[in-house]
Design a protein around this motif. Structure first.
Motif, PDB file in Angstrom:
ATOM      1  N   LYS A   1      16.953  11.922 -52.512  1.00 38.36           N
ATOM      2  CA  LYS A   1      17.531  11.960 -51.168  1.00 38.36           C
ATOM      3  C   LYS A   1      18.147  13.338 -50.928  1.00 38.36           C
ATOM      4  CE  LYS A   1      16.653   7.567 -50.408  1.00 38.36           C
ATOM      5  NZ  LYS A   1      15.994   7.223 -51.682  1.00 38.36           N
ATOM      6  N   LEU A   2      17.692  13.987 -49.887  1.00 37.92           N
ATOM      7  CA  LEU A   2      18.130  15.346 -49.605  1.00 37.92           C
ATOM      8  C   LEU A   2      19.148  15.367 -48.470  1.00 37.92           C
ATOM      9  CD1 LEU A   2      14.704  17.197 -49.932  1.00 37.92           C
ATOM     10  CD2 LEU A   2      16.529  16.989 -51.614  1.00 37.92           C
ATOM     11  N   PRO A   3      20.025  16.372 -48.449  1.00 40.00           N
ATOM     12  CA  PRO A   3      21.095  16.435 -47.437  1.00 40.00           C
ATOM     13  C   PRO A   3      20.581  16.945 -46.090  1.00 40.00           C
ATOM     14  CG  PRO A   3      21.244  18.325 -48.901  1.00 40.00           C
ATOM     15  CD  PRO A   3      20.147  17.460 -49.441  1.00 40.00           C
ATOM     16  N   VAL A   4      20.213  16.021 -45.235  1.00 38.73           N
ATOM     17  CA  VAL A   4      19.747  16.353 -43.893  1.00 38.73           C
ATOM     18  C   VAL A   4      20.553  15.545 -42.882  1.00 38.73           C
ATOM     19  CG1 VAL A   4      17.406  17.006 -44.605  1.00 38.73           C
ATOM     20  CG2 VAL A   4      17.905  14.613 -44.069  1.00 38.73           C
ATOM     21  N   SER A   5      20.331  15.781 -41.594  1.00 45.83           N
ATOM     22  CA  SER A   5      21.092  15.094 -40.562  1.00 45.83           C
ATOM     23  C   SER A   5      20.885  13.591 -40.631  1.00 45.83           C
ATOM     24  CB  SER A   5      20.660  15.594 -39.184  1.00 45.83           C
ATOM     25  OG  SER A   5      19.339  15.166 -38.885  1.00 45.83           O
ATOM     26  N   ARG A   6      21.823  12.858 -40.033  1.00 42.69           N
ATOM     27  CA  ARG A   6      21.731  11.399 -40.028  1.00 42.69           C
ATOM     28  C   ARG A   6      20.441  10.938 -39.373  1.00 42.69           C
ATOM     29  NH1 ARG A   6      22.355   6.825 -42.594  1.00 42.69           N
ATOM     30  NH2 ARG A   6      22.793   5.047 -41.231  1.00 42.69           N
TER      31      ARG A   6
END
Length: 298
Positions: free
Chosen positions: A241-246
């Motif tokens: 899981k990568l840190p992207v927008s909701r």
């Protein structure tokens, strides 16, 4: 066993790319880091191949040229299983982000890489993010000039980011200044007269399965083939899981754990083949159809 009461064969297509190469994750993954990330695509491809084989189905796999260069085992697995290998471009760049010259180099490199690896001619192309949109019809001329015989990039919907609302909704032939090319648009249905995307992909994961089934049942009732698509990463619930927008988290990660079971239900109900098996029929039909006033216009 197929539960459909007709013999209409639809098209099962796969856009073959790694999970980290998709548009929704661009903000978190640079192209320079692609080779440093663990590959996960082969396992998902093998699961899709097993589902197809169990039902005697065949499909078209639109593969990145990058995978032919750096993950050749993925392409060989698809070809060895008897499925069609087609082009998804080399670098997974949207057509709208390229000049005609850049697009030409990309589709040429992808076609060459895939053909060198498989020994079979690459006939078809699908643009990343369905990015042949109004104003970018020149892409068809480049594809014709580079030896492609069909495209499957037009999504006959109105949506921010992609879509060709005026496109014909059934397979047809486009007449362009450079020649002719067959087009296999993505499946849609209608709700209150409004076209709804129902070809698979994120819509398979986000919408009720009944929406997708409705589109293919409607096409079958008209004895018209419809085009389904999926990405290998869409059945990989274990991907990082990568840190992207909701919003992009929802788009990319929602429904990963149920996508394969939904695909299996579609494979059980409908008959699926590769696009290449239908191409000559479309090309040599007595009155080939063209998208006059839409993508067929110069």
């Amino acid at each position: 066993m197929h539960s459909n009461s007709n013999s209409t064969a639809h098209f099962f297509t796969v856009d073959v790319e790694e999970y980290f190469q998709v548009k929704a994750l661009e903000s978190a993954v640079s192209r320079d880091s692609w080779l440093t990330r663990p590959s996960r695509v082969l396992q998902s491809i093998e699961e899709l191949l097993a589902s197809l084989e169990a039902r005697g189905a065949r499909g078209t796999f639109f593969v990145l040229g990058w995978l032919a260069a750096y993950r050749p085992e993925v392409v060989r697995a698809i070809a060895d299983a008897g499925h069609e290998v087609a082009s998804h471009g080399f670098w997974h760049r949207r057509v709208t982000a390229e000049s005609p010259a850049e697009f030409r180099l990309d589709v040429r490199a992808a076609k060459q890489a895939l053909e060198d690896l498989t020994g079979a001619e690459v006939l078809g192309y699908r643009a990343p993010s369905f990015s042949i949109v109004p104003g970018w019809e020149w892409a068809f001329d480049v594809l014709i000039e580079e030896g492609y015989r069909y495209d499957s990039s037009l999504f006959p919907i109105r949506r921010r980011g992609y879509g060709y609302p005026s496109a014909q909704r059934t397979p047809h032939v486009l007449t362009r200044p450079s020649g002719r090319i067959a087009e296999y648009p993505l499946a849609t249905t209608r709700f209150l007269g409004y076209p709804i995307p129902a070809a698979g992909g994120g819509y398979l994961r986000q919408f009720p399965l009944a929406v997708i089934q409705r589109a293919f049942r409607e096409s079958a009732a008209r004895n018209e083939p419809a085009t389904f698509y999926i990405h290998p990463w869409e059945i990989d619930a274990g991907q990082p899981k990568l840190p992207v927008s909701r919003l992009n988290q929802i788009r990319h990660y929602r429904g990963l754990d149920t996508a394969l079971s939904r695909i299996d239900r579609l494979l059980d109900e409908f008959r699926f083949v590769a696009i290449a098996s239908h191409l000559s029929t479309l090309e040599h039909s007595p009155a080939p159809l063209s998208a006059a006033g839409a993508a067929g216009a110069a």
